[in-house]
Design an enzyme around this catalytic site. Structure first.
Site, short mmCIF file in Angstrom:
data_model
loop_
_atom_site.label_atom_id
_atom_site.label_comp_id
_atom_site.label_asym_id
_atom_site.label_seq_id
_atom_site.Cartn_x
_atom_site.Cartn_y
_atom_site.Cartn_z
N HIS A 180 1.02 -4.47 8.04
CA HIS A 180 0.58 -3.87 9.36
C HIS A 180 0.07 -2.41 9.29
O HIS A 180 -0.32 -1.85 10.29
CB HIS A 180 1.69 -4.28 10.45
CG HIS A 180 1.15 -4.67 11.63
ND1 HIS A 180 0.04 -4.23 12.20
CD2 HIS A 180 1.86 -5.43 12.62
CE1 HIS A 180 -0.40 -4.84 13.09
NE2 HIS A 180 0.92 -5.47 13.67
N ARG A 181 0.48 -1.75 8.07
CA ARG A 181 -0.13 -0.49 8.10
C ARG A 181 -1.60 -0.53 7.82
O ARG A 181 -2.35 0.33 8.01
CB ARG A 181 0.52 0.38 7.01
CG ARG A 181 2.28 0.76 7.11
CD ARG A 181 2.69 1.07 5.93
NE ARG A 181 2.52 0.33 4.68
CZ ARG A 181 2.75 0.63 3.42
NH1 ARG A 181 3.44 1.64 3.18
NH2 ARG A 181 2.57 -0.33 2.42
#
Length: 458
Positions: free
Chosen positions: A429-430
Site C-alpha cells: 500500500h506504499r
C-alpha cells in the site's frame, strides 16, 4: 604430496551458508576434476558440488545435516605427486602443505561458480565442536554378540568426532544444552555410538509420580514428556520462507477480492489444447492468467514496482519477471519466468511447466529463484476458494487463484451452471493505492470472463 582444503564456494545470489545434504565420496577415494563430491542445500535449491582437483580425499570436515558458512573448509584433498616419489637425490618424502598455504594458492575454476578471487586472505572459519582430528573411520561396527536389538556402542578412537567428546550432531548438542543434560552421561544408540534425540528424550523423561485418588489412595500419574514432542530443525527452504515472511509482514499490505465467471476462459483452454498448433504447449489456466497479468500490468504499471527505502523512491520495472509459486517436497519455491511480457501464451505455458517440474525435482538454480517483479500463487489446486497471500519481499503485488468450481451463476439474464473462481490480490500500500489495485484486478477479471476483450485493451 600437498594437502589442499576445499571451502564451501559462494553459490551466488547473496547466499552465506548451506546445509551439507550428502557426501558422494569417502575418505581415501580417488576423485577426478569436476566429479560430483557432495550435495548441499541452500535456502533456495539443492546444488551439486564438483571436485576442484584431481586427487585423493584425505578428510571430510563436515557431516551431513550440518550447516556450513561460505568459505568454511568442508573437505581436504591430497594432490600432486605421490609421497615417496624418487628424485635425483634418492627417495624423498614430501610433507603435506599447511592448510593456510593451500588456501592462499588460487583454486581452479569450479563449473558454475566462477574463478575464486585471489584476495590473499582466508575466510573466517567458524569453529565446530568435535570436528577436528583424523579422518573418520568408516569401518562398520561389529554387532554385540547375543543381541538382536540395537545397542549402545563405543565410538572408535580414530573418529572425525574426537574420542574426548561424546558423539552427537550439533542440533543434538544444542538440545542437550537446553535441557541441561550432560552428554558424557548418555550412551548413544545411533550409528557408531552417536547420541540421538531419542537418547535425550529417554534421559529427560520424568519418572512416574503419584497423585491422590478420590478414595484417598495414591495412583501413579504420568506427566507429559519430551517424548511426546516432534522437533523439526528450521533450515533450508523453510528457514528462507520464514525469513521472507517476517520481512513481508513489515510491509503495509492490503488485499482485494474478485469472483469471476471464467467459463469462457476454460472453453478457450479446451479449444487451444485441441488445436494442433498448441498441442505440445498445452496451455492451462495458470498460463492464461499469467498472460492476462502482463496485459493488465501494461495498463497499471504501479503493480510491477518495488519500494526503495534507502533512496526513498518507487522503482517501476519496464519488464515483467513473473514468479510462479510451486509447492515442492522441500517447501515453497518461487521460480521466475523472465520477460513474461514478451512471451506468447504457448511459450509462457512451456516456461511455467518446465520451471515447476525443475522445482519439484529440487534442481532449480538459485539464480532462477530471484529477480521476480510479481508473483502468482495457485491455492485452488488444494481445493481452497480464496486466501490472503503475503507479498514476496521486494515486490508490489501477488495474485492468488482460488479453486474453479461449477456452480449456479447469473448468465444472460438467467441462472446457469458456470465455472467460477475467486481472485485475491495483495499489494504494497506504499506503492499501490486501492484504486490502482482494483483497476488491475477488474482488468484481469474482464479478460478471464471475456478473452476477446483483450482486443480492446492492447
Amino acid at each position: 604430496m600437498a594437502v589442499k582444503d576445499f571451502a564451501l564456494p559462494d553459490l551466488g545470489e547473496g547466499l552465506t551458508e548451506s546445509e551439507l545434504v550428502s557426501w558422494k565420496v569417502a575418505v581415501g577415494e580417488e576423485v577426478r576434476l569436476n566429479q560430483i563430491i557432495a550435495e548441499v542445500e541452500t535456502a533456495k535449491a539443492l546444488v551439486e558440488l564438483p571436485a576442484p582437483y584431481d586427487g585423493r580425499v584425505s578428510r571430510l570436515y563436515v557431516e551431513p545435516g550440518v550447516t556450513v558458512a561460505v568459505g568454511e573448509p568442508i573437505v581436504a584433498f591430497e594432490v600432486g605427486a605421490p609421497e615417496g616419489a624418487t628424485g635425483a637425490g634418492g627417495p624423498e618424502v614430501q610433507e603435506a602443505a599447511p592448510a593456510t598455504a593451500a588456501a592462499e594458492a588460487p583454486e581452479p575454476t569450479l563449473v558454475g561458480y566462477g574463478a575464486r578471487a585471489d584476495s590473499g586472505s582466508r575466510p573466517v572459519r567458524r569453529p565446530r565442536p568435535g570436528l577436528s582430528g583424523p579422518a573418520p573411520d568408516r569401518t562398520p561396527e561389529p554387532a554385540l554378540a547375543g543381541s538382536s536389538a540395537p545397542a549402545a556402542v563405543t565410538a572408535p578412537a580414530a573418529s572425525v568426532l574426537t574420542a574426548e567428546r561424546p558423539l552427537a550432531a550439533p542440533p543434538v548438542r544444542k538440545l542437550a544444552r537446553e535441557r541441561g543434560i550432560d552428554l558424557a552421561t548418555i550412551r548413544g544408540t545411533g550409528e557408531r555410538g552417536h547420541i540421538t534425540r531419542q537418547d535425550l528424550d529417554r534421559a529427560s523423561a520424568p519418572a512416574a509420580v503419584t497423585a491422590p485418588s478420590p478414595g484417598g489412595a495414591t495412583a501413579p500419574a504420568t506427566l507429559p514428556s519430551a517424548a511426546d514432542e516432534v522437533r523439526i530443525p528450521i533450515r533450508g527452504v523453510r528457514k528462507a520462507t520464514a525469513d521472507a515472511m517476517v520481512r513481508s509482514a513489515a510491509v503495509p499490505q492490503a488485499t482485494v477480492f474478485l469472483t469471476v465467471d471464467v467459463t469462457p476462459t476454460m472453453e478457450l483452454i479446451g479449444r487451444l489444447r485441441a488445436h494442433p498448433a498448441s498441442s505440445e504447449a498445452r496451455p492451462g489456466l495458470l498460463a492464461v492468467v499469467g498472460k492476462a497479468c502482463t496485459i493488465a500490468i501494461a495498463r497499471t504499471p504501479e503493480l510491477n514496482s518495488r519500494w526503495d527505502d534507502e533512496n526513498q523512491e518507487i522503482v517501476q520495472y519496464r519488464r515483467v519477471h513473473l514468479g510462479i509459486a510451486a509447492a515442492t517436497p522441500r517447501g515453497l519455491l518461487v521460480p521466475v519466468v523472465r520477460d513474461a511480457q514478451s512471451l506468447s501464451l504457448a511459450d509462457l505455458a512451456v516456461a511455467i511447466r518446465e520451471l515447476a517440474e525443475t522445482a519439484r525435482a529440487g534442481r532449480t538454480a538459485p539464480s532462477a529463484l530471484t529477480g521476480g517483479t510479481m508473483t502468482i500463487t495457485n491455492v485452488g489446486v488444494f481445493g481452497v476458494d480464496a486466501g490472503t497471500p503475503l507479498l514476496t519481499p521486494g515486490e508490489a503485488a501477488i495474485l492468488a487463484l482460488g479453486a474453479t468450481r461449477r456452480q449456479p451463476w447469473e448468465h444472460d439474464g438467467a441462472i446457469a451452471l458456470r465455472d467460477v473462481m475467486t481472485l485475491a490480490l495483495s499489494f504494497d500500500h506504499r506503492i499501490v493505492d486501492g484504486e490502482q489495485a482494483s483497476r488491475f484486478l477488474a482488468d484481469l477479471g474482464r479478460i478471464l470472463s471475456d478473452p476477446a476483450s483483450v482486443i480492446a485493451m492492447v
